[in-house]
Design a protein around this motif. Sequence first.
Motif, PDB file in Angstrom:
ATOM      1  N   VAL A   4     -11.541   9.444  -5.229  1.00 51.78           N
ATOM      2  CA  VAL A   4     -11.873   9.303  -6.596  1.00 51.78           C
ATOM      3  C   VAL A   4     -12.425  10.743  -6.967  1.00 51.78           C
ATOM      4  CG1 VAL A   4     -13.396   7.821  -8.272  1.00 51.78           C
ATOM      5  CG2 VAL A   4     -11.890   6.872  -6.195  1.00 51.78           C
ATOM      6  N   ARG A   5     -11.707  11.075  -8.476  1.00 54.11           N
ATOM      7  CA  ARG A   5     -12.473  12.205  -8.871  1.00 54.11           C
ATOM      8  C   ARG A   5     -12.931  11.697 -10.666  1.00 54.11           C
ATOM      9  NH1 ARG A   5      -8.122  14.873  -6.124  1.00 54.11           N
ATOM     10  NH2 ARG A   5      -9.089  16.151  -4.538  1.00 54.11           N
ATOM     11  N   ASP A   6     -14.010  12.167 -10.921  1.00 59.67           N
ATOM     12  CA  ASP A   6     -14.591  11.651 -12.254  1.00 59.67           C
ATOM     13  C   ASP A   6     -14.291  10.212 -12.655  1.00 59.67           C
ATOM     14  OD1 ASP A   6     -15.233  14.503 -12.788  1.00 59.67           O
ATOM     15  OD2 ASP A   6     -13.051  14.788 -13.333  1.00 59.67           O
ATOM     16  N   GLU A   7     -14.326   9.435 -11.722  1.00 60.75           N
ATOM     17  CA  GLU A   7     -14.566   8.049 -11.747  1.00 60.75           C
ATOM     18  C   GLU A   7     -13.301   7.527 -11.917  1.00 60.75           C
ATOM     19  OE1 GLU A   7     -17.367   6.461 -14.308  1.00 60.75           O
ATOM     20  OE2 GLU A   7     -18.912   7.819 -13.743  1.00 60.75           O
ATOM     21  N   ILE A   8     -12.097   8.321 -11.549  1.00 62.09           N
ATOM     22  CA  ILE A   8     -10.678   7.947 -11.702  1.00 62.09           C
ATOM     23  C   ILE A   8      -9.912   7.910 -10.166  1.00 62.09           C
ATOM     24  CG2 ILE A   8      -8.398   8.431 -12.592  1.00 62.09           C
ATOM     25  CD1 ILE A   8     -10.012   9.697 -15.231  1.00 62.09           C
ATOM     26  N   ARG A   9      -9.369   6.993  -9.733  1.00 60.62           N
ATOM     27  CA  ARG A   9      -8.742   6.864  -8.652  1.00 60.62           C
ATOM     28  C   ARG A   9      -7.372   7.610  -8.626  1.00 60.62           C
ATOM     29  NH1 ARG A   9      -7.541   1.326  -5.446  1.00 60.62           N
ATOM     30  NH2 ARG A   9      -6.806   2.321  -3.499  1.00 60.62           N
ATOM     31  N   GLU A  10      -7.445   8.571  -7.578  1.00 62.09           N
ATOM     32  CA  GLU A  10      -5.987   9.542  -7.409  1.00 62.09           C
ATOM     33  C   GLU A  10      -4.850   8.751  -7.585  1.00 62.09           C
ATOM     34  OE1 GLU A  10      -4.483  12.174  -3.946  1.00 62.09           O
ATOM     35  OE2 GLU A  10      -6.025  13.300  -5.079  1.00 62.09           O
ATOM     36  N   ASP A  11      -3.729   9.152  -8.328  1.00 62.41           N
ATOM     37  CA  ASP A  11      -2.476   8.471  -8.503  1.00 62.41           C
ATOM     38  C   ASP A  11      -1.662   8.798  -7.470  1.00 62.41           C
ATOM     39  OD1 ASP A  11      -0.581   6.579  -9.679  1.00 62.41           O
ATOM     40  OD2 ASP A  11      -0.104   7.955 -11.413  1.00 62.41           O
ATOM     41  N   SER A  12      -2.025   8.788  -6.241  1.00 64.41           N
ATOM     42  CA  SER A  12      -0.945   9.095  -5.101  1.00 64.41           C
ATOM     43  C   SER A  12      -0.783   7.873  -4.248  1.00 64.41           C
ATOM     44  CB  SER A  12      -1.612   9.958  -4.421  1.00 64.41           C
ATOM     45  OG  SER A  12      -1.928  11.233  -4.884  1.00 64.41           O
ATOM     46  N   TRP A  13       0.701   7.711  -3.552  1.00 67.30           N
ATOM     47  CA  TRP A  13       0.975   6.474  -3.151  1.00 67.30           C
ATOM     48  C   TRP A  13       1.695   6.663  -1.870  1.00 67.30           C
ATOM     49  CZ3 TRP A  13      -0.502   2.144  -5.445  1.00 67.30           C
ATOM     50  CH2 TRP A  13      -0.981   2.238  -6.756  1.00 67.30           C
ATOM     51  N   GLY A  14       1.877   5.463  -1.025  1.00 71.04           N
ATOM     52  CA  GLY A  14       2.527   5.394   0.156  1.00 71.04           C
ATOM     53  C   GLY A  14       2.334   6.485   1.317  1.00 71.04           C
ATOM     54  N   PHE A  15       3.002   6.287   2.335  1.00 71.13           N
ATOM     55  CA  PHE A  15       2.709   7.021   3.772  1.00 71.13           C
ATOM     56  C   PHE A  15       2.653   8.359   3.336  1.00 71.13           C
ATOM     57  CE2 PHE A  15       5.760   4.024   6.197  1.00 71.13           C
ATOM     58  CZ  PHE A  15       4.916   3.112   6.408  1.00 71.13           C
ATOM     59  N   SER A  16       3.508   9.171   2.363  1.00 71.59           N
ATOM     60  CA  SER A  16       3.335  10.314   2.296  1.00 71.59           C
ATOM     61  C   SER A  16       2.419  10.707   1.170  1.00 71.59           C
ATOM     62  CB  SER A  16       4.683  10.966   1.467  1.00 71.59           C
ATOM     63  OG  SER A  16       5.669  10.634   2.667  1.00 71.59           O
ATOM     64  N   GLN A  17       1.680   9.611   0.618  1.00 71.10           N
ATOM     65  CA  GLN A  17       0.832   9.719  -0.686  1.00 71.10           C
ATOM     66  C   GLN A  17       1.449  10.861  -1.955  1.00 71.10           C
ATOM     67  OE1 GLN A  17      -2.567   8.457  -1.285  1.00 71.10           O
ATOM     68  NE2 GLN A  17      -1.229   7.251  -0.087  1.00 71.10           N
ATOM     69  N   TRP A  18       2.568  10.515  -2.280  1.00 63.38           N
ATOM     70  CA  TRP A  18       3.018  11.280  -3.286  1.00 63.38           C
ATOM     71  C   TRP A  18       2.371  11.114  -4.465  1.00 63.38           C
ATOM     72  CZ3 TRP A  18       6.717  14.767  -2.645  1.00 63.38           C
ATOM     73  CH2 TRP A  18       7.630  14.612  -1.753  1.00 63.38           C
ATOM     74  N   HIS A  19       1.807  12.283  -5.085  1.00 63.32           N
ATOM     75  CA  HIS A  19       1.149  12.303  -6.298  1.00 63.32           C
ATOM     76  C   HIS A  19       1.725  12.231  -7.732  1.00 63.32           C
ATOM     77  CE1 HIS A  19      -1.787  14.745  -8.955  1.00 63.32           C
ATOM     78  NE2 HIS A  19      -2.525  13.846  -8.613  1.00 63.32           N
ATOM     79  N   MET A  20       1.698  11.207  -8.110  1.00 60.73           N
ATOM     80  CA  MET A  20       2.737  10.984  -9.336  1.00 60.73           C
ATOM     81  C   MET A  20       2.454  11.905 -10.398  1.00 60.73           C
ATOM     82  SD  MET A  20       4.625   8.438  -8.498  1.00 60.73           S
ATOM     83  CE  MET A  20       4.581   9.150  -7.091  1.00 60.73           C
ATOM     84  N   PRO A  21       1.297  12.524 -10.875  1.00 60.20           N
ATOM     85  CA  PRO A  21       1.049  13.270 -11.876  1.00 60.20           C
ATOM     86  C   PRO A  21       1.637  14.716 -11.609  1.00 60.20           C
ATOM     87  CG  PRO A  21      -1.100  12.107 -11.676  1.00 60.20           C
ATOM     88  CD  PRO A  21      -0.146  12.223 -10.613  1.00 60.20           C
ATOM     89  N   SER A  22       2.058  15.292 -10.526  1.00 60.37           N
ATOM     90  CA  SER A  22       2.547  16.565 -10.009  1.00 60.37           C
ATOM     91  C   SER A  22       3.955  16.577 -10.507  1.00 60.37           C
ATOM     92  CB  SER A  22       2.102  16.778  -8.534  1.00 60.37           C
ATOM     93  OG  SER A  22       0.983  16.865  -8.544  1.00 60.37           O
ATOM     94  N   GLY A  23       4.402  15.509 -10.661  1.00 59.50           N
ATOM     95  CA  GLY A  23       6.290  15.439 -11.089  1.00 59.50           C
ATOM     96  C   GLY A  23       6.986  16.017 -10.302  1.00 59.50           C
ATOM     97  N   ASN A  24       6.717  15.480  -8.657  1.00 61.39           N
ATOM     98  CA  ASN A  24       7.383  15.954  -7.667  1.00 61.39           C
ATOM     99  C   ASN A  24       8.956  15.070  -7.815  1.00 61.39           C
ATOM    100  OD1 ASN A  24       5.481  17.351  -5.841  1.00 61.39           O
ATOM    101  ND2 ASN A  24       4.603  15.255  -5.937  1.00 61.39           N
TER     102      ASN A  24
END
Length: 124
Positions: free
Chosen positions: A57-77
């Motif tokens: 959690v950064r600045d009271e917002i939970r990171e938007d990363s998911w799954g085994f690999s923790q893919w970070h959605m905002p990064s546009g992978n």
Amino acid sequence: PIKVLYTKQEVLEIVDIYASKYGVDRDVLFNTIDCEAKKRLIDGVVYYDAHAQSDIVRDEIREDSWGFSQWHMPSGNKKKDGTLITKEEAQNPHIALDTMAWYFSEGFATKWSCYRKLYPERRV
């Protein structure tokens, strides 16, 4: 429906498929996943949660990363086909780990914080 909880052996079997497909080190790939993934202990058995969201959690917002690999959605992978990986795909172990192994094979393992933590000597 896609299964949510996987044993270590089941995760290793999936890792083996994609590590072999892309010629990457199975142990390095698994160790990175083992560090990134959220686990649950149920009746004395450790399960890896394929649908888990990051606990960071950064600045009271939970990171938007998911799954085994923790893919970070905002990064546009992007996947190998050039399309963006979606949350649903990040939660699908075969899509997520296929894409992760491909990133490793292309020299982008340092995208994962756990890889950087576990293998600081391999940083480019």
